[in-house]
Scaffold this motif. Structure first.
Motif, PDB file in Angstrom:
ATOM      1  N   VAL A   1       0.854  -1.190   0.000  1.00 46.98           N
ATOM      2  CA  VAL A   1       0.000   0.000   0.000  1.00 46.98           C
ATOM      3  C   VAL A   1       0.889   1.239   0.000  1.00 46.98           C
ATOM      4  CG1 VAL A   1      -1.779   1.280   1.246  1.00 46.98           C
ATOM      5  CG2 VAL A   1      -1.804  -1.223   1.274  1.00 46.98           C
ATOM      6  N   LYS A   2       0.654   2.100  -0.953  1.00 48.59           N
ATOM      7  CA  LYS A   2       1.439   3.314  -1.039  1.00 48.59           C
ATOM      8  C   LYS A   2       0.965   4.331  -0.020  1.00 48.59           C
ATOM      9  CE  LYS A   2       3.159   6.681  -4.379  1.00 48.59           C
ATOM     10  NZ  LYS A   2       3.091   7.144  -5.793  1.00 48.59           N
ATOM     11  N   ILE A   3       1.899   4.856   0.737  1.00 47.83           N
ATOM     12  CA  ILE A   3       1.568   5.841   1.769  1.00 47.83           C
ATOM     13  C   ILE A   3       1.956   7.241   1.258  1.00 47.83           C
ATOM     14  CG2 ILE A   3       2.004   6.594   4.139  1.00 47.83           C
ATOM     15  CD1 ILE A   3       2.707   3.688   4.764  1.00 47.83           C
ATOM     16  N   ILE A   4       0.964   8.099   1.245  1.00 43.97           N
ATOM     17  CA  ILE A   4       1.226   9.455   0.742  1.00 43.97           C
ATOM     18  C   ILE A   4       0.787  10.487   1.803  1.00 43.97           C
ATOM     19  CG2 ILE A   4       0.923   8.747  -1.660  1.00 43.97           C
ATOM     20  CD1 ILE A   4      -1.896   9.947  -1.547  1.00 43.97           C
ATOM     21  N   LYS A   5       1.314  11.635   1.669  1.00 48.45           N
ATOM     22  CA  LYS A   5       0.976  12.723   2.595  1.00 48.45           C
ATOM     23  C   LYS A   5      -0.329  13.368   2.169  1.00 48.45           C
ATOM     24  CE  LYS A   5       2.833  16.995   4.570  1.00 48.45           C
ATOM     25  NZ  LYS A   5       3.987  17.962   4.560  1.00 48.45           N
ATOM     26  N   GLU A   6      -1.227  13.488   3.131  1.00 46.68           N
ATOM     27  CA  GLU A   6      -2.522  14.080   2.818  1.00 46.68           C
ATOM     28  C   GLU A   6      -2.364  15.574   2.551  1.00 46.68           C
ATOM     29  OE1 GLU A   6      -7.021  14.472   4.718  1.00 46.68           O
ATOM     30  OE2 GLU A   6      -5.438  13.454   5.823  1.00 46.68           O
ATOM     31  N   ARG A   7      -3.031  16.047   1.544  1.00 41.03           N
ATOM     32  CA  ARG A   7      -2.967  17.467   1.195  1.00 41.03           C
ATOM     33  C   ARG A   7      -4.034  18.266   1.918  1.00 41.03           C
ATOM     34  NH1 ARG A   7      -2.061  17.289  -5.355  1.00 41.03           N
ATOM     35  NH2 ARG A   7      -0.070  16.137  -5.304  1.00 41.03           N
TER      36      ARG A   7
END
Length: 221
Positions: A215-221
């Motif tokens: 699962v790719k973890i990205i920073k919430e905008r």
């Protein structure tokens, strides 16, 4: 005395007729029945007996619930064949996938390695053909067995060769093996066994499980 013997014989005959079933009694009681019918009925009864033996074989010999018992079953079946010359050298190969005869796995290698032990203990003249021309040494250890063709002998004696296949089914693995004369190509002995492992997914046993989902973890905008 003779009267008693006759009575015993009659009782024994009646018991045999009762145990063999009503259909046979109808045949023997009908004097008009042809010899062909009697012969065909006899064939049916013989076939039924063979099926009973086959069912007993499947239940107690060819179907196993552990890998150790499966290997023991294969080796025992092979050794039962009286055509085998136990003094003749025997080479044992890894079991391969039924649908891909040039592919094996750790499972297939385990079966082959274990049959070396089983058949050797049963008195067969097992040859280790993977031996190198010399013992090799490195910092991790000393080695004699190799799977690199250029490191081992390029010829084998007149031998028996044990080959085998496996087929993965739902909750089980079906294994077939045969002993082949490498000069004539004749099958000298054969065996089969079904390993019921009961696993819903056997990928762990065969080392081919799909990679874990990432699962790719990205920073919430």
């Amino acid at each position: 005395m003779f009267k008693n013997v006759s009575r015993i014989s009659i009782l024994a005959t009646l018991l045999m007729l009762f145990m063999s079933g009503c259909s046979y009694k109808k045949i023997v009681s009908n004097t008009a029945v042809s010899d062909d019918v009697v012969r065909e009925y006899s064939k049916v009864q013989t076939a039924k007996q063979h099926l009973e033996v086959a069912e007993d074989m499947q239940k107690n010999v060819t179907t196993q619930n552990s890998l150790e018992a499966t290997i023991a079953s294969l080796s025992t079946q092979i050794a039962q064949n009286k055509k085998l010359d136990t003094n003749k050298p025997v080479l044992i190969t890894s079991f391969v996938r039924l649908d891909k005869l040039k592919e094996t796995s750790e499972f297939g290698r385990i079966i082959g390695e274990s049959l070396i032990n089983e058949l050797s203990n049963k008195g067969f003249n097992i040859i280790e053909y993977r031996g190198q021309m010399a013992v090799s040494i490195n910092e991790q250890g000393e080695y004699f067995i190799s799977r690199k063709p250029h490191e081992i002998k390029n010829q084998a004696l007149s031998t028996y060769i044990v080959v085998g296949t496996y087929s993965r089914q739902n909750g089980r693995v079906i294994l077939n093996t045969r002993v082949i004369d490498n000069i004539t190509g004749k099958i000298i002995s054969s065996a089969r066994s079904t390993y019921h492992h009961g696993l819903v997914n056997d990928c762990m046993m065969f080392g081919d499980c799909a990679p874990a989902r990432t699962v790719k973890i990205i920073k919430e905008r």
